[in-house]
Design an enzyme around this catalytic site. Structure first.
Site, PDB file in Angstrom:
ATOM      1  N   HIS A  51    -102.550 -32.712 -30.616  1.00  0.00           N
ATOM      2  CA  HIS A  51    -103.246 -32.121 -29.467  1.00  0.00           C
ATOM      3  C   HIS A  51    -102.688 -30.759 -29.055  1.00  0.00           C
ATOM      4  O   HIS A  51    -103.390 -29.991 -28.414  1.00  0.00           O
ATOM      5  CB  HIS A  51    -103.225 -33.079 -28.272  1.00  0.00           C
ATOM      6  CG  HIS A  51    -104.175 -34.243 -28.420  1.00  0.00           C
ATOM      7  ND1 HIS A  51    -104.126 -35.117 -29.491  1.00  0.00           N
ATOM      8  CD2 HIS A  51    -105.217 -34.670 -27.649  1.00  0.00           C
ATOM      9  CE1 HIS A  51    -105.071 -36.028 -29.344  1.00  0.00           C
ATOM     10  NE2 HIS A  51    -105.750 -35.784 -28.243  1.00  0.00           N
ATOM     11  N   ARG A  98     -95.910 -42.065 -23.551  1.00  0.00           N
ATOM     12  CA  ARG A  98     -97.357 -41.822 -23.506  1.00  0.00           C
ATOM     13  C   ARG A  98     -97.704 -40.484 -24.160  1.00  0.00           C
ATOM     14  O   ARG A  98     -98.801 -40.311 -24.698  1.00  0.00           O
ATOM     15  CB  ARG A  98     -97.861 -41.881 -22.055  1.00  0.00           C
ATOM     16  CG  ARG A  98     -99.368 -41.883 -21.974  1.00  0.00           C
ATOM     17  CD  ARG A  98     -99.899 -42.366 -20.638  1.00  0.00           C
ATOM     18  NE  ARG A  98    -101.350 -42.279 -20.649  1.00  0.00           N
ATOM     19  CZ  ARG A  98    -102.158 -42.820 -19.765  1.00  0.00           C
ATOM     20  NH1 ARG A  98    -101.670 -43.504 -18.766  1.00  0.00           N
ATOM     21  NH2 ARG A  98    -103.473 -42.686 -19.874  1.00  0.00           N
ATOM     22  N   LYS A 140    -103.493 -48.357 -27.640  1.00  0.00           N
ATOM     23  CA  LYS A 140    -103.344 -47.477 -26.473  1.00  0.00           C
ATOM     24  C   LYS A 140    -102.792 -48.272 -25.285  1.00  0.00           C
ATOM     25  O   LYS A 140    -101.922 -47.782 -24.557  1.00  0.00           O
ATOM     26  CB  LYS A 140    -104.670 -46.794 -26.110  1.00  0.00           C
ATOM     27  CG  LYS A 140    -104.497 -45.921 -24.868  1.00  0.00           C
ATOM     28  CD  LYS A 140    -105.430 -44.783 -24.710  1.00  0.00           C
ATOM     29  CE  LYS A 140    -105.055 -43.971 -23.456  1.00  0.00           C
ATOM     30  NZ  LYS A 140    -105.983 -42.894 -23.154  1.00  0.00           N
ATOM     31  N   HIS A 181    -113.789 -32.079 -29.281  1.00  0.00           N
ATOM     32  CA  HIS A 181    -112.377 -32.424 -29.100  1.00  0.00           C
ATOM     33  C   HIS A 181    -111.808 -33.125 -30.351  1.00  0.00           C
ATOM     34  O   HIS A 181    -110.752 -32.753 -30.856  1.00  0.00           O
ATOM     35  CB  HIS A 181    -112.236 -33.307 -27.860  1.00  0.00           C
ATOM     36  CG  HIS A 181    -110.833 -33.758 -27.607  1.00  0.00           C
ATOM     37  ND1 HIS A 181    -109.819 -32.893 -27.244  1.00  0.00           N
ATOM     38  CD2 HIS A 181    -110.242 -34.989 -27.691  1.00  0.00           C
ATOM     39  CE1 HIS A 181    -108.692 -33.560 -27.110  1.00  0.00           C
ATOM     40  NE2 HIS A 181    -108.924 -34.837 -27.368  1.00  0.00           N
ATOM     41  N   ARG A 213    -110.283 -42.380  -0.285  1.00  0.00           N
ATOM     42  CA  ARG A 213    -108.960 -42.653  -0.890  1.00  0.00           C
ATOM     43  C   ARG A 213    -108.993 -43.800  -1.908  1.00  0.00           C
ATOM     44  O   ARG A 213    -107.971 -44.412  -2.190  1.00  0.00           O
ATOM     45  CB  ARG A 213    -107.896 -42.930   0.168  1.00  0.00           C
ATOM     46  CG  ARG A 213    -107.676 -41.772   1.106  1.00  0.00           C
ATOM     47  CD  ARG A 213    -106.365 -41.904   1.864  1.00  0.00           C
ATOM     48  NE  ARG A 213    -106.186 -40.767   2.738  1.00  0.00           N
ATOM     49  CZ  ARG A 213    -106.699 -40.678   3.958  1.00  0.00           C
ATOM     50  NH1 ARG A 213    -107.407 -41.672   4.444  1.00  0.00           N
ATOM     51  NH2 ARG A 213    -106.488 -39.607   4.673  1.00  0.00           N
ATOM     52  N   HIS A 242    -105.627 -28.362 -28.501  1.00  0.00           N
ATOM     53  CA  HIS A 242    -105.984 -27.748 -27.213  1.00  0.00           C
ATOM     54  C   HIS A 242    -106.052 -26.230 -27.353  1.00  0.00           C
ATOM     55  O   HIS A 242    -106.929 -25.581 -26.775  1.00  0.00           O
ATOM     56  CB  HIS A 242    -104.990 -28.150 -26.124  1.00  0.00           C
ATOM     57  CG  HIS A 242    -105.151 -29.583 -25.687  1.00  0.00           C
ATOM     58  ND1 HIS A 242    -104.123 -30.336 -25.174  1.00  0.00           N
ATOM     59  CD2 HIS A 242    -106.237 -30.402 -25.695  1.00  0.00           C
ATOM     60  CE1 HIS A 242    -104.567 -31.553 -24.875  1.00  0.00           C
ATOM     61  NE2 HIS A 242    -105.849 -31.618 -25.190  1.00  0.00           N
ATOM     62  N   ASN A 287    -100.498 -37.670 -27.771  1.00  0.00           N
ATOM     63  CA  ASN A 287    -100.901 -36.265 -27.905  1.00  0.00           C
ATOM     64  C   ASN A 287    -100.671 -35.708 -29.301  1.00  0.00           C
ATOM     65  O   ASN A 287    -100.692 -34.490 -29.481  1.00  0.00           O
ATOM     66  CB  ASN A 287    -100.133 -35.408 -26.897  1.00  0.00           C
ATOM     67  CG  ASN A 287    -100.885 -35.313 -25.599  1.00  0.00           C
ATOM     68  OD1 ASN A 287    -102.106 -35.249 -25.602  1.00  0.00           O
ATOM     69  ND2 ASN A 287    -100.163 -35.324 -24.508  1.00  0.00           N
ATOM     70  N   GLU A 305     -96.863 -41.562 -17.550  1.00  0.00           N
ATOM     71  CA  GLU A 305     -96.381 -40.542 -18.488  1.00  0.00           C
ATOM     72  C   GLU A 305     -95.054 -39.943 -18.024  1.00  0.00           C
ATOM     73  O   GLU A 305     -94.915 -38.731 -17.893  1.00  0.00           O
ATOM     74  CB  GLU A 305     -97.461 -39.444 -18.654  1.00  0.00           C
ATOM     75  CG  GLU A 305     -97.302 -38.676 -19.951  1.00  0.00           C
ATOM     76  CD  GLU A 305     -98.541 -37.875 -20.319  1.00  0.00           C
ATOM     77  OE1 GLU A 305     -99.654 -38.438 -20.325  1.00  0.00           O
ATOM     78  OE2 GLU A 305     -98.376 -36.695 -20.624  1.00  0.00           O
ATOM     79  N   LYS A 340    -106.307 -42.272 -16.803  1.00  0.00           N
ATOM     80  CA  LYS A 340    -106.262 -40.826 -16.535  1.00  0.00           C
ATOM     81  C   LYS A 340    -107.665 -40.375 -16.147  1.00  0.00           C
ATOM     82  O   LYS A 340    -108.603 -40.499 -16.947  1.00  0.00           O
ATOM     83  CB  LYS A 340    -105.812 -40.048 -17.772  1.00  0.00           C
ATOM     84  CG  LYS A 340    -104.314 -39.986 -17.948  1.00  0.00           C
ATOM     85  CD  LYS A 340    -103.960 -38.967 -19.018  1.00  0.00           C
ATOM     86  CE  LYS A 340    -102.489 -38.968 -19.310  1.00  0.00           C
ATOM     87  NZ  LYS A 340    -102.137 -38.075 -20.429  1.00  0.00           N
ATOM     88  N   GLU A 375    -109.707 -39.742 -33.256  1.00  0.00           N
ATOM     89  CA  GLU A 375    -108.732 -40.415 -32.376  1.00  0.00           C
ATOM     90  C   GLU A 375    -108.332 -41.778 -32.968  1.00  0.00           C
ATOM     91  O   GLU A 375    -107.190 -42.218 -32.799  1.00  0.00           O
ATOM     92  CB  GLU A 375    -109.298 -40.597 -30.955  1.00  0.00           C
ATOM     93  CG  GLU A 375    -109.646 -39.302 -30.238  1.00  0.00           C
ATOM     94  CD  GLU A 375    -108.431 -38.514 -29.709  1.00  0.00           C
ATOM     95  OE1 GLU A 375    -107.276 -38.948 -29.884  1.00  0.00           O
ATOM     96  OE2 GLU A 375    -108.663 -37.434 -29.122  1.00  0.00           O
TER      97      GLU A 375
END
Ligand code: NAD
Ligand code: GLY
Length: 378
Positions: free
Chosen positions: A261, A254, A239, A278, A133, A265, A258, A249, A155, A197
């Site tokens: 993106h 946040r 960031k 990417h 955990r 994606h 994107n 988010e 993330k 980015e």
């Protein structure tokens, strides 16, 4: 010339951590992370143990440097190198690492060190967030994309066979160690992917930064160490500002990260993961999003043109490679699966002027199709 070390603080109350940026840091890992460990664990490590999670490319060059530095500082270390590539962000590969941790009788104090690009950082972070955990976790990114994006903000996660990044957590590291010297071994295409980015931060948050990137594109192209260190620190700061305000988010802030993106994606998935890196997909996606903003009357053509010019100078693609094996309907279908879509209605992060973006709802699919046609997706 000596390049000064820089520190960026990500202020998240009890989860506050430092990003340390500078040259030749990896051989000093043991010394540098000691303070972070004490700050987060509340005491110096007792009989410290750790696992370096790296990949098959990075392990022999940088993973071993980190392992040696920690061993020299008294740590008992193990190292596992995942096969390089996106396929390692899977529950199968993560399970192999759990097996190794259990074999070693790793406990709650065993620290995970992620040494590699975003794949290693995301997978190792997920392992750190779930093993017993949660165990101590240090990010040591070695790609530009990981330096400026994936190592910052917590993330972590893996892919589901049918959906990228679908299984994960928000789990902040004890600290992020960015050794700018590690970029020397990064292949050119991977380096440029990370630059996309960096450009994104200028468009979404910082018009002055965008202008600076335009003025110093040549320095970026030759990986000028001093300018690169400044760019990494500024990107991390931008960031961190967003993450501090919307760590989980929830407010939509946040989601601004994107930009480009939603298109990217869809392109990555439809071209086949790995065909388009990417950052390359993000580069094309930003141009599409900016053209969409023009169609919605949010910006004039000069905002898009500046992005096209800068991305081109940085040798990033602004259109898809031929032959294109999918249709506009395929791409729009994918976009409906985007996490920002609500009840099947497309929503996009679009620029309203250089340095600002907004999430725009109810974008007509006809406008998206027109923008896709401009890059020969029909
Ligand atoms: P990557 O981790 O696959 O690294 C790219 C390639 O470069 C790999 O082959 C790797 O072995 C090699 N490499 C890495 N560092 C090297 C070095 N210093 N020298 C030589 N080779 C090196 O890819 P990436 O672009 O770093 O990361 C992409 C991943 O990041 C994706 O899975 C994406 O979903 C994720 N991501 C996560 C976040 C987040 O917030 N968590 C943000 C953006 C992207
Ligand atoms: N890379 C997007 C985020 O961290 O939220």
């Amino acid at each position: 010339m000596t390049i000064a070390e820089q520190t960026v603080c990500v202020s998240l109350g009890p989860r506050t951590y430092e990003i340390l940026i500078g040259p030749e840091l990896l051989p000093r890992t043991g010394e540098l992370i000691f303070r972070w460990y004490v700050q987060h664990a509340g005491k110096p490590p007792q009989k410290p143990r750790g696992l370096v999670v790296t990949d098959s490319n990075v392990g022999p060059i940088h993973g071993e440097t980190v392992r040696r530095s920690l061993e020299a500082a008294g740590w008992s270390m193990d190292l596992i190198a995942l096969p390089a590539g996106e396929a390692s962000k899977s529950l199968d590969v993560v399970t192999q690492v759990y097996d190794r941790l259990i074999d070693q009788q790793a406990d709650r104090q065993t620290t995970i060190f992620a040494v590699g690009g975003g794949v290693v950082g995301d997978a190792a972070g997920f392992i750190a967030s779930t093993y017993t955990r949660g165990v101590p976790f240090i990010q040591i990114p070695t790609t530009l994309l990981a330096d400026v994006d994936s190592s910052v903000g917590g993330k972590v996660g893996v892919n589901h066979p049918r959906a990228k990044n679908m299984i994960g957590a928000f789990y902040q590291p004890f600290g992020v160690l960015i050794d700018t010297s590690a970029l020397a071994t990064l292949p050119d295409r991977e380096y440029r992917s990370g630059l996309a980015e960096v450009v994104k931060y200028g468009v979404i948050l910082d018009a002055e930064f965008f202008t600076e990137l335009e003025a110093h594109a040549d320095a970026l192209n030759v990986r000028d160490p001093e300018f690169l260190a400044k760019v990494i620190a500024r990107s991390c700061r931008l960031k961190a500002d967003i993450v501090e305000k919307d760590e989980y988010e929830r407010t939509g802030l946040r989601a601004m990260l994107n930009y480009g993106h939603t298109f990217a994606h869809a392109f990555e998935a439809l071209c086949g993961y790995g065909e388009l890196l990417h950052g390359e997909a993000v580069s094309i996606g930003m141009v599409c999003a900016s053209r969409l903003a023009e169609r919605r009357g949010l910006i004039d053509a000069s905002v898009t043109q500046r992005q096209v010019d800068l991305l081109t100078k940085l040798q990033l693609p602004i259109t898809l490679p031929a032959p294109i094996g999918f249709t506009a309907a395929d791409a729009i279908g994918r976009m409906r699966l985007d996490k920002k879509a609500v009840a099947g209605q497309l929503r996009f992060v679009l620029p309203t002027r250089m340095g600002y973006v907004e999430t725009i709802a109810n974008v007509p699919e006809a406008d998206v199709a027109t923008v896709l046609a401009e890059i020969n997706v029909r």
